[in-house]
Design a protein around this motif. Structure first.
Motif, mmCIF file in Angstrom:
data_model
loop_
_atom_site.group_PDB
_atom_site.id
_atom_site.type_symbol
_atom_site.label_atom_id
_atom_site.label_comp_id
_atom_site.label_asym_id
_atom_site.label_seq_id
_atom_site.Cartn_x
_atom_site.Cartn_y
_atom_site.Cartn_z
ATOM 1 N N ILE A 232 0.848 -1.204 0.000
ATOM 2 C CA ILE A 232 0.000 0.000 0.000
ATOM 3 C C ILE A 232 0.878 1.246 0.000
ATOM 4 O O ILE A 232 0.670 2.194 -0.762
ATOM 5 N N GLY A 233 1.885 1.228 0.869
ATOM 6 C CA GLY A 233 2.741 2.407 1.010
ATOM 7 C C GLY A 233 3.470 2.727 -0.276
ATOM 8 O O GLY A 233 3.447 3.870 -0.745
ATOM 9 N N ILE A 234 4.088 1.708 -0.878
ATOM 10 C CA ILE A 234 4.852 1.963 -2.103
ATOM 11 C C ILE A 234 3.906 2.398 -3.210
ATOM 12 O O ILE A 234 4.193 3.316 -3.973
ATOM 13 N N ALA B 239 1.054 4.020 -2.944
ATOM 14 C CA ALA B 239 0.596 5.404 -2.745
ATOM 15 C C ALA B 239 1.692 6.384 -3.149
ATOM 16 O O ALA B 239 1.424 7.419 -3.774
ATOM 17 N N ILE B 240 2.932 6.047 -2.820
ATOM 18 C CA ILE B 240 4.008 6.982 -3.148
ATOM 19 C C ILE B 240 4.252 7.011 -4.656
ATOM 20 O O ILE B 240 4.448 8.076 -5.251
ATOM 21 N N SER C 8 1.659 9.176 -6.174
ATOM 22 C CA SER C 8 1.888 10.608 -6.018
ATOM 23 C C SER C 8 3.027 11.080 -6.911
ATOM 24 O O SER C 8 3.015 12.184 -7.417
ATOM 25 N N ARG C 9 4.032 10.231 -7.108
ATOM 26 C CA ARG C 9 5.189 10.695 -7.872
ATOM 27 C C ARG C 9 4.977 10.641 -9.372
ATOM 28 O O ARG C 9 5.471 11.489 -10.106
ATOM 29 N N MET D 159 0.166 12.074 -9.889
ATOM 30 C CA MET D 159 -0.435 13.309 -9.394
ATOM 31 C C MET D 159 0.343 14.491 -9.947
ATOM 32 O O MET D 159 1.525 14.373 -10.248
ATOM 33 N N SER D 160 -0.310 15.625 -10.039
ATOM 34 C CA SER D 160 0.355 16.811 -10.567
ATOM 35 C C SER D 160 1.615 17.088 -9.761
ATOM 36 O O SER D 160 1.618 17.006 -8.534
ATOM 37 N N ASP D 161 2.724 17.393 -10.456
ATOM 38 C CA ASP D 161 3.935 17.689 -9.692
ATOM 39 C C ASP D 161 4.317 19.162 -9.819
ATOM 40 O O ASP D 161 5.480 19.516 -9.782
ATOM 41 N N HIS D 162 3.312 20.014 -9.986
ATOM 42 C CA HIS D 162 3.591 21.449 -10.000
ATOM 43 C C HIS D 162 3.805 21.920 -8.573
ATOM 44 O O HIS D 162 2.951 21.728 -7.725
ATOM 45 N N GLU D 163 4.953 22.525 -8.356
ATOM 46 C CA GLU D 163 5.167 23.083 -7.023
ATOM 47 C C GLU D 163 4.372 24.373 -6.913
ATOM 48 O O GLU D 163 4.265 25.119 -7.875
ATOM 49 N N ILE D 164 3.839 24.615 -5.728
ATOM 50 C CA ILE D 164 3.108 25.867 -5.572
ATOM 51 C C ILE D 164 3.742 26.689 -4.461
ATOM 52 O O ILE D 164 4.518 26.184 -3.655
#
Ligand code: HEM
Ligand code: FES
Lengths: 351, 579
Positions: free
Chosen positions: A95-97, A99-100, A103-104, A107-112
């Motif tokens: 599950i942990g791997i 989810a990460i 996200s990597r 999911m959008s990787d735009h820094e805000i």
């Protein structure tokens, strides 16, 4: 604000390099390539799926493997523990791997950017707060009525007393308990394992015997032990001793201890004078006894003197003699408190 | 959050039923008004760096401790009442022991997953304390404890202390031979308290050691009191973290005024949530595959027995080391006994250490006179004194830890125990200052290296031969981003004191203190290397260009150097000199 608000001299020097600003955002492969995106999606879903599989395997292991009895078949543990831990661990990790990875890769990787504010509240808020507080204080009249204020403070302080007094029954007062052990004149010194009585001829030179007072093994008329349970542990914590036999010529007894032994057999407290571990490591050749906890070393041929380590005092010696049947017995209780030091130790009442 | 509910609080919201989740959110917001705070927090920014995970490991291990601890408490029986064991474990059947020990054996051998949970609980405890310690070192080394975060530093320090106490309480619960020996040492420490020692011991144990009270009392502390405090402090720690916003490393676009990173929803939540499962999974694997605290091998507590080579949990190592290397000083005067040998290492030293740790931000602030807010982290090399102080503290820690295992060292390496102990007694005073000096010089040379790179570029690994036949290494300029990163730090400002003696020779009331402060401040920053000024940087670049022109133009053979540093490929490169 702060009273010592020395403004430091500012070393003016233009910043050598101007801030180039946030770097441009570069797309990841999964952002531009639908194949990569699809693959990442499948990877994540596979990981989550694997997690379910391992969770089910955990349950299977729970019901199918025996525990108890064989605690050391695998890696020093039972098969059940190893299987449960392994499957549960993998279920969680998946599950942990997953989810990460999600996200990597997906999911959008735009820094805000978010802006900071000083931790302090704005000055007008402070002024308002202080004004409000002052109104409150003034309306309470606490400043104008010292009698009320002081009696309230007094009452609060006095309430602390019951809070402390209520703890009194946490335990009895020490009294003279630390100064005494169960040893008494004529009590036999017996083997700690089975309570067997000991005669001098049972011991060879160089031998050490872990011993206890005979009362620990005694029973009353109904066959019940005389001391048991907590009382036994408490008595043991002070009365455990060791008997050692050395060559009589090696022993440098103090003048008043010349008749405390029998043919080179001496008896010492087993409780370290440092912080109270039972001492057990005996070096025949040197007559040294080493405490396994912090390595204080005592010379048993020289009245239990400390020759190394953090202990501050010699090991107390129990005077012994023989009874009518030729068994080793105590001449009296210890002549000083055994075990770790405490404030009023030297004033203990030993009679 | 989507559009707010069309309600002024007196008339029911009349939104068209969107979906169940929206309906629940609406229901909750009409009662709790959560949207106002949620609108800011949902996209709250968290900067990313591997070292920011250390605190998370601590947090997640605490959650694991709560979960596994509750499981254990369903069977554990915190009683010192005596029973005869008759469970599954052959070797101890028929033996008298406390109910606490018997129930620990029951959990280990007769409750399925019981041993797994016990071992996970113990491993998580080790991890919890280790993660807090390393997290604290990260905060220290990067200067993240500076204003406005001093209070969070203090909360963290107290959490570490509570974690250690909680761990010791837990370690004592099973009432096996090792844990009982640990309690006995604790009893000796308590008894060494001036005036009150024996009273405190009797109150703690409900009578003479070991009594029948200590396990139930420690149990209350272990499952209620200390976890409650830890939970409350963690909540405060997190609230302050949200209020201050996380610190960040300086870099292009990352300044004291902003925070750049990923939003809480979805990226941070997914990463942090995923990380919880990873920590949990690793702990489960450790609990399933690695034995820890096999209490069944030690046997029940017996005050007349001890095992050789007995060792406490690792975090007790420094206390153990201090106790071991302390000389046996004891004073007997006027009928009273003062056991310096126990009181100093066992009670005074931990308090002093705690004082230094908790007070550190204020000490540093006072010495440097720096009262500004800091949200950008400092590289350890750019605070040489602070970094060297930590290095020295780590060396103290390491030495004491080794001293706490001096018997193990002696038997493993066939050394003489007494020699090790004498060595440690000296080393504890000699090694830390040496480590301090070395670490400080090291930091300063790293600072120099940074400046060299800024002024002359980085070493490309390309050796150039000049017209006179001399050799030199070709330097290439840093990327703008890298160069900016290196210069994004403050210049050190030595505190020089407010006044000194005034014109009439009358000293200001606390001029002495002020002078001391100025002197300390000077020593603090002594020999630190400052970043170059704009002019120095320009001159450096100019110099580099001149050098460039002296290079022999090798027909078609000169390289720009990038062929060798992996920045681009040599294949198809015509190898001409590019200016
Ligand atoms: C910061 C948190 C905690 C730490 C560092 C910690 C540490 C420990 C340690 C080292 C042990 C000895 C384990 C063994 O080897 O047997 C232990 C035992 C135990 N802990 Fe915790 N613990 C924590 C929180 C909790 C919580 C929250 C609970 C319950 C609500 C709990 C319940 C227990 C119980 C029942 C035992 C005895 C079980 C046994 O010995 O088999 N713990 N703890
Ligand atoms: S208890 Fe024996 S040396 Fe510490």
């Amino acid at each position: 604000m702060s009273d010592d608000n020395h403004e430091l001299e500012h070393v003016a020097a233009a910043e050598p390099i101007a801030d180039p600003g946030l770097p441009e955002h570069l797309p990841r492969p999964t952002d531009v390539d639908p194949v990569m995106e699809k693959r990442a999606e499948r990877q994540v879903a596979t990981l989550f799926g694997l997690s379910s599989v391992f969770a089910i395997l955990t349950c299977v292991a729970y019901f199918s493997l025996n525990i108890g009895g064989h605690p050391t078949v695998f890696l020093g543990m039972g098969a059940s523990t190893v299987a449960l831990g392994g499957c549960l661990g993998l279920a969680l990790l998946a599950i942990g791997i997953g989810a990460i990875q999600w996200s990597r890769k997906l999911m959008s990787d735009h820094e805000i950017v978010e802006y900071r504010h000083p931790a302090a509240s704005p000055q007008e808020d402070r002024d308002e707060a202080i004004a409000a507080l002052e109104v409150g204080i003034a309306e309470s009249g606490i400043g104008r009525r010292p009698l009320v204020r002081n009696s309230l403070l007094g009452a609060m302080a006095t309430l602390g007393l019951p809070a402390i007094v209520f703890l009194r029954d946490l335990g009895p007062l020490p009294g003279n308990k630390l100064a005494h052990t169960v040893w008494a004149r004529g009590m036999q010194v017996v083997q700690d394992v089975d309570g067997a009585k000991i005669k001098p001829e049972d011991m060879e030179i160089g031998q050490l015997v872990n011993a206890e007072p005979e009362i620990f093994f005694a029973t009353n008329s109904e066959g019940q032990p005389v001391i048991e349970g907590t009382a036994l542990l408490q008595a043991k914590a002070k009365a455990a001793v060791i008997l050692v036999r050395m060559h009589p010529d090696d022993i440098k007894a103090l003048p008043d201890r010349r008749n405390w032994g029998i043919d080179g057999i001496l008896c010492y407290s087993k409780i370290c004078t440092h912080v109270g571990c039972p001492i057990s490591l005996w070096e025949q050749q040197t007559h040294h006894l080493l405490c396994p906890c912090h390595q204080s070393t005592f010379d048993l041929a020289d009245n239990g003197k400390v020759i190394f380590g953090p202990a501050g005092r010699h090991l107390p010696q129990l005077p012994i003699t023989l009874d009518a049947d030729g068994y080793i017995v105590a001449q009296s209780d210890f002549t000083e408190p055994v075990g770790p030091s405490y404030w009023e130790r030297d004033r203990s009442n030993l009679t | 959050m989507s559009a707010p509910a069309a309600s002024n609080g007196t008339t029911p919201a009349a939104t068209a039923k969107p979906n169940p989740a929206g309906a629940i959110a609406n229901w909750a917001d009409e009662r709790l008004g959560i949207a106002t705070s949620a609108k800011k927090q949902i996209r709250k920014v968290f900067p990313d760096h591997w070292s920011f995970m250390l605190g998370e490991i601590a947090l997640w291990s605490f959650v694991i401790l709560l979960l596994t601890g509750v499981f254990l408490s369903l069977w554990f029986n915190p009683s010192m009442g005596e029973v005869v064991y008759n469970g599954s474990y052959d070797q101890l059947r028929g033996i008298h022991m406390s109910e606490a020990y018997a129930s620990t054996l029951h959990i280990s051998f007769d409750v399925r997953a019981g041993l797994l949970m016990r071992q996970m609980h113990h491993w998580a405890a080790m991890l919890f304390i280790a993660a807090m310690l390393v997290h604290m070192m990260r905060v220290f080394l990067t200067g993240a404890f500076r204003k406005p975060r001093e209070l969070n530093w203090i909360i963290g320090g107290v959490l570490l202390l509570l974690g250690i106490l909680e761990g010791f309480a837990g370690y004592s619960l099973p009432d096996d031979l090792l844990s009982g020996t640990g309690l006995r040492i604790a009893d000796g420490l308590v008894k060494a308290t001036p005036v009150l020692g024996s009273y405190m011991s009797f109150f703690m144990f409900g009578g003479e050691f070991p009594g029948d009270q200590i396990i139930p009392r420690l149990y209350t502390a272990h499952v209620l009191l200390i976890p409650g405090l830890i939970l409350a402090l963690i909540a405060a720690h997190m609230l302050l973290l949200v209020y201050h916003k996380h610190t960040q490393w300086p870099g292009p676009g990352r300044t004291e005024q902003n925070v750049v990173g990923y939003p809480m929803m979805p990226v941070y939540a997914a990463k942090a949530g995923g990380f919880f499962f990873i920590v949990f999974g690793v702990v489960a694997l450790m609990g399933g595959l690695m034995t820890i605290n096999p209490v069944w091998r030690f046997g029940p507590y017996n005050p007349a027995e001890v095992t050789a080579g007995s060792q406490p949990d690792w975090y007790m190592g420094i206390a153990e080391g201090l106790l071991r290397i302390m000389p046996g000083w004891e004073t007997h005067i006027w009928g009273i006994t003062l056991s310096w040998n126990v009181f100093l290492p066992g009670q005074v030293a931990p308090m002093v250490l705690l004082g230094i740790v908790l007070g550190y931000p204020f000490i540093e602030q006072w010495v440097t006179g720096d009262k500004r807010e800091h949200h950008l982290l400092e590289r350890p090399r750019n605070a040489p004194t602070r970094t060297a102080f930590l290095a020295a503290m780590i060396s103290v820690y390491g030495l004491l830890w080794a001293a706490g295992g001096n018997d193990i060292l002696a038997t493993q390496f066939h050394l003489d125990l007494n020699t090790i102990t004498y060595f440690m007694r000296g080393a504890i005073f000699i090694v830390p200052p040496l480590v301090f000096i070395i670490a400080k010089r090291w930091c300063i040379s790293l600072q120099r290296h940074d400046n060299d790179m800024l002024l002359h570029g980085y070493e490309s690994g390309v050796i150039m031969r000049d017209a006179d036949g001399g050799y030199s290494e070709k330097h290439l300029p840093l990327s703008e981003e890298h160069a900016y990163r290196l210069t994004a730090r403050n210049r050190d400002q030595v505190y020089t004191g407010v006044s000194g003696a005034d014109a009439n020779g009358v000293e200001a009331p606390n001029a002495r203190v002020d002078q001391l402060r100025a002197r300390l401040s000077k020593a603090w920053f002594a020999s630190n290397v400052q970043k170059p000024t704009k002019e120095e940087l320009e001159e450096g670049h100019h110099h580099a260009e001149l050098e460039h022109e002296h290079e022999v133009p090798l027909e078609g053979h000169a390289a720009d150097g990038h062929q060798f540093d992996g920045r681009h490929d040599v294949v198809g490169d015509d190898l001409t000199h590019k200016h």
